[in-house]
Design a protein around this motif. Sequence first.
Motif, PDB file in Angstrom:
ATOM      1  N   GLU A  14       4.344   8.280  27.393  1.00  0.00           N
ATOM      2  CA  GLU A  14       5.732   8.677  27.037  1.00  0.00           C
ATOM      3  C   GLU A  14       6.232   8.331  25.827  1.00  0.00           C
ATOM      4  OE1 GLU A  14       8.584   6.577  30.064  1.00  0.00           O
ATOM      5  OE2 GLU A  14       7.134   7.652  31.422  1.00  0.00           O
ATOM      6  N   GLY A  15       7.127   8.537  25.084  1.00  0.00           N
ATOM      7  CA  GLY A  15       7.859   8.320  24.009  1.00  0.00           C
ATOM      8  C   GLY A  15       7.310   7.512  23.100  1.00  0.00           C
ATOM      9  N   LEU A 182       5.925  16.142  30.169  1.00  0.00           N
ATOM     10  CA  LEU A 182       6.954  14.604  31.401  1.00  0.00           C
ATOM     11  C   LEU A 182       6.756  13.835  32.186  1.00  0.00           C
ATOM     12  CD1 LEU A 182       9.560  17.499  31.426  1.00  0.00           C
ATOM     13  CD2 LEU A 182       9.077  15.967  29.147  1.00  0.00           C
ATOM     14  N   ASP A 186      11.151  13.368  35.994  1.00  0.00           N
ATOM     15  CA  ASP A 186      11.827  13.790  34.846  1.00  0.00           C
ATOM     16  C   ASP A 186      11.822  15.513  35.625  1.00  0.00           C
ATOM     17  OD1 ASP A 186      13.325  15.695  33.112  1.00  0.00           O
ATOM     18  OD2 ASP A 186      12.568  14.225  31.300  1.00  0.00           O
ATOM     19  N   GLY A 252      12.777  17.685  28.633  1.00  0.00           N
ATOM     20  CA  GLY A 252      12.849  16.089  28.871  1.00  0.00           C
ATOM     21  C   GLY A 252      14.258  16.025  29.160  1.00  0.00           C
ATOM     22  N   ASP A 255      14.516  12.315  28.042  1.00  0.00           N
ATOM     23  CA  ASP A 255      14.324  12.447  27.280  1.00  0.00           C
ATOM     24  C   ASP A 255      14.789  11.956  25.405  1.00  0.00           C
ATOM     25  OD1 ASP A 255      12.845  12.250  24.361  1.00  0.00           O
ATOM     26  OD2 ASP A 255      12.091  14.522  24.643  1.00  0.00           O
ATOM     27  N   GLY A 276      18.061  17.421  26.874  1.00  0.00           N
ATOM     28  CA  GLY A 276      17.411  14.902  26.364  1.00  0.00           C
ATOM     29  C   GLY A 276      18.337  14.802  24.676  1.00  0.00           C
TER      30      GLY A 276
END
Length: 371
Positions: A14-15, A182, A186, A252, A255, A276
């Motif tokens: 993930e981010g 994602l 999500d 997402g 997100d 998002g």
Amino acid sequence: MRLLHVVARRSRGEGLERLFAELAAALAQPDSPADVVQRAVLPIADRRAAALTAADIGVMQLPFGRWPGFGDRRALGWEIERFEPDAILAWDPRAARIFSGEARGVPIAGVPGDYGAAEDWDACDDLLLPTVDLDAYFAERGRLTVHRHQVPLFLPDTPTEAPTRADLEFDEDAPLVFVPPLPSSDRGIDTVVRALTRLPDVEVATIARRRRRKALRRLARDTGVEARVRVFDGSAAPGRLMRLADLVAVAGAEDSLGLAVIEAWQLGCPVVGAGGLGPAALIRHERDGLLTASNDSVGLARGIGRVLEDPLLRDRLAAAGRKAYEANHMPGRAIGVWCATLRSIAGQRPPEAIDPLGLGGGAESRTDITV
């Protein structure tokens, strides 16, 4: 400066996890604007350990169960005594909860990557917020005594080799939309699949884990678009698929950062964001991307269709996105801000006042960097 990263959650791609990896790698470079010695504490068998070790960053691995146990705290205390860090970065709420008030006098900075409970970060002295919206969220809900610092998101400007569409058996003549991977929770990709019913010639590519792949293929079959949806496994590189795409749909709904937007901009690919908060904070609608509402397949289909049907719009959005990346999200300037902020947290005033963007205020003031 000696910096200890603590990551208690296993990598899920993930981010914020990517931001951690990029920051650690950038600080380890010989041309880093700060002389930083790093060490990381990760979960056992975490796949990030190899890359960190290859960058000469020492790694310690702990079990990190659902709740931090006595053994984790004791081992981490020994690591702090041995390494003697000037500052600790806690990269998830589980890591932050390990610390009860203080870490043997070492300042603790949390890095929230979503809109979770503010009390999860109560053990932190400082919070590093990667977006304007996250800063505002924690300003309203966090403790008054915590110091907030807004820090920029960044990604390296590295060339990405792309396979040909024929290599991956895509239709050479069909427009291709890539949806960045994602989290399993999500369902933003479902909106893209449903939008395909209004985009008869468009193909979609995405990346998902095994269980999610099965669900997506079932949805594509039920909506009659199965032949136009390709779901790759987790070993596929998002950047390579982005290079093939005519457009990136950042779908997402959960997100909070929008790193996929920055990666698309870096690669010169136009972007449509769908709900998002992270993408919405980055994209300037109609200027460097388009924005649609969350879970609105009709609006998303309309936005995707506009970009694909108008080459001038597609080129304009791609060029503006690349310009936004160069102005705000390249590593050189961003790493300077991160280093100045970390030195301030550690109490190490640099030779000049900590005001890397000339915004006014000194080392004692809150660091508010808007990019």
